[in-house]
Design a protein around this motif. Structure first.
Motif, PDB file in Angstrom:
ATOM      1  N   HIS A   1      27.634 -41.528  15.222  1.00 18.10           N
ATOM      2  CA  HIS A   1      28.605 -40.821  14.383  1.00 18.10           C
ATOM      3  C   HIS A   1      29.143 -41.752  13.296  1.00 18.10           C
ATOM      4  O   HIS A   1      29.263 -41.361  12.129  1.00 18.10           O
ATOM      5  CB  HIS A   1      29.743 -40.270  15.242  1.00 18.10           C
ATOM      6  CG  HIS A   1      30.712 -39.447  14.470  1.00 18.10           C
ATOM      7  ND1 HIS A   1      31.898 -39.944  14.007  1.00 18.10           N
ATOM      8  CD2 HIS A   1      30.646 -38.158  14.054  1.00 18.10           C
ATOM      9  CE1 HIS A   1      32.547 -38.997  13.341  1.00 18.10           C
ATOM     10  NE2 HIS A   1      31.801 -37.912  13.359  1.00 18.10           N
ATOM     11  N   ASN A   2      29.452 -42.985  13.662  1.00 17.13           N
ATOM     12  CA  ASN A   2      29.955 -43.946  12.675  1.00 17.13           C
ATOM     13  C   ASN A   2      28.905 -44.240  11.607  1.00 17.13           C
ATOM     14  O   ASN A   2      29.225 -44.332  10.422  1.00 17.13           O
ATOM     15  CB  ASN A   2      30.386 -45.240  13.362  1.00 17.13           C
ATOM     16  CG  ASN A   2      31.609 -45.053  14.222  1.00 17.13           C
ATOM     17  OD1 ASN A   2      32.384 -44.113  14.033  1.00 17.13           O
ATOM     18  ND2 ASN A   2      31.770 -45.911  15.206  1.00 17.13           N
TER      19      ASN A   2
ATOM     20  N   ARG B   1      28.713 -41.299   9.298  1.00 20.01           N
ATOM     21  CA  ARG B   1      29.874 -41.279   8.398  1.00 20.01           C
ATOM     22  C   ARG B   1      29.697 -42.307   7.275  1.00 20.01           C
ATOM     23  O   ARG B   1      29.940 -42.015   6.107  1.00 20.01           O
ATOM     24  CB  ARG B   1      31.155 -41.554   9.168  1.00 20.01           C
ATOM     25  CG  ARG B   1      32.390 -41.521   8.268  1.00 20.01           C
ATOM     26  CD  ARG B   1      33.729 -41.747   8.956  1.00 20.01           C
ATOM     27  NE  ARG B   1      33.687 -42.596  10.115  1.00 20.01           N
ATOM     28  CZ  ARG B   1      33.941 -42.184  11.364  1.00 20.01           C
ATOM     29  NH1 ARG B   1      34.256 -40.930  11.594  1.00 20.01           N
ATOM     30  NH2 ARG B   1      33.913 -43.026  12.361  1.00 20.01           N
ATOM     31  N   GLU B   2      29.224 -43.511   7.613  1.00 19.52           N
ATOM     32  CA  GLU B   2      28.999 -44.552   6.602  1.00 19.52           C
ATOM     33  C   GLU B   2      27.905 -44.144   5.619  1.00 19.52           C
ATOM     34  O   GLU B   2      28.025 -44.338   4.407  1.00 19.52           O
ATOM     35  CB  GLU B   2      28.617 -45.871   7.271  1.00 19.52           C
ATOM     36  CG  GLU B   2      29.754 -46.504   8.038  1.00 19.52           C
ATOM     37  CD  GLU B   2      29.306 -47.649   8.940  1.00 19.52           C
ATOM     38  OE1 GLU B   2      28.116 -48.041   8.890  1.00 19.52           O
ATOM     39  OE2 GLU B   2      30.152 -48.156   9.694  1.00 19.52           O
TER      40      GLU B   2
ATOM     41  N   THR C   1      29.259 -41.490   3.313  1.00 14.95           N
ATOM     42  CA  THR C   1      30.138 -42.095   2.311  1.00 14.95           C
ATOM     43  C   THR C   1      29.321 -42.773   1.221  1.00 14.95           C
ATOM     44  O   THR C   1      29.604 -42.608   0.030  1.00 14.95           O
ATOM     45  CB  THR C   1      31.080 -43.116   2.976  1.00 14.95           C
ATOM     46  OG1 THR C   1      31.884 -42.428   3.952  1.00 14.95           O
ATOM     47  CG2 THR C   1      31.995 -43.767   1.953  1.00 14.95           C
TER      48      THR C   1
ATOM     49  N   SER D   1      29.818 -35.277   2.383  1.00 21.55           N
ATOM     50  CA  SER D   1      30.542 -35.090   3.642  1.00 21.55           C
ATOM     51  C   SER D   1      29.575 -35.383   4.780  1.00 21.55           C
ATOM     52  O   SER D   1      28.356 -35.439   4.586  1.00 21.55           O
ATOM     53  CB  SER D   1      31.047 -33.646   3.743  1.00 21.55           C
ATOM     54  OG  SER D   1      29.944 -32.757   3.862  1.00 21.55           O
ATOM     55  N   ILE D   2      30.120 -35.554   5.974  1.00 20.52           N
ATOM     56  CA  ILE D   2      29.262 -35.784   7.140  1.00 20.52           C
ATOM     57  C   ILE D   2      28.355 -34.573   7.356  1.00 20.52           C
ATOM     58  O   ILE D   2      27.166 -34.716   7.659  1.00 20.52           O
ATOM     59  CB  ILE D   2      30.099 -36.087   8.394  1.00 20.52           C
ATOM     60  CG1 ILE D   2      30.832 -37.414   8.221  1.00 20.52           C
ATOM     61  CG2 ILE D   2      29.233 -36.113   9.639  1.00 20.52           C
ATOM     62  CD1 ILE D   2      31.761 -37.759   9.362  1.00 20.52           C
TER      63      ILE D   2
ATOM     64  N   GLU E   1      25.566 -34.668   4.827  1.00 22.68           N
ATOM     65  CA  GLU E   1      24.623 -35.742   5.157  1.00 22.68           C
ATOM     66  C   GLU E   1      23.708 -35.312   6.300  1.00 22.68           C
ATOM     67  O   GLU E   1      22.492 -35.523   6.230  1.00 22.68           O
ATOM     68  CB  GLU E   1      25.376 -37.021   5.533  1.00 22.68           C
ATOM     69  CG  GLU E   1      24.491 -38.221   5.663  1.00 22.68           C
ATOM     70  CD  GLU E   1      23.852 -38.650   4.358  1.00 22.68           C
ATOM     71  OE1 GLU E   1      22.766 -39.266   4.419  1.00 22.68           O
ATOM     72  OE2 GLU E   1      24.405 -38.393   3.278  1.00 22.68           O
TER      73      GLU E   1
END
Length: 78
Positions: free
Chosen positions: A11-12, A15-16, A19, A24-25, A28
């Protein structure tokens, strides 16, 4: 669509990546799924290149280039 039990590190990373791509997640994740589908059904970018240039007679042929094994000069930034 809901994705449960996604590991925190995944998840991290998502998110990266979102970005860095200014998305948005959700956008992506959508792009990743679409790219995966396209790659599977079109053979991916490499297969598209191969198909496009297959009639040029160079696919699969080895180039006869002699490798220069001499050390290169160091960069001069002065």
């Amino acid at each position: 669509m809901t994705i449960r039990n996604l590991p925190d590190e995944v998840h991290n990373h998502l998110r990266e990546q979102a970005t860095s791509n200014s998305r948005s997640i959700e956008a992506e994740a959508r792009a990743i799924l679409v790219n995966s589908y396209v790659a599977k059904h079109t053979g991916g970018f490499g297969q598209q290149l191969r198909s496009r240039f297959q009639n040029m007679g160079v696919i699969g042929e080895e180039l006869s280039v002699t490798r220069d094994k001499a050390a290169g000069d160091a960069a001069d930034f002065s």
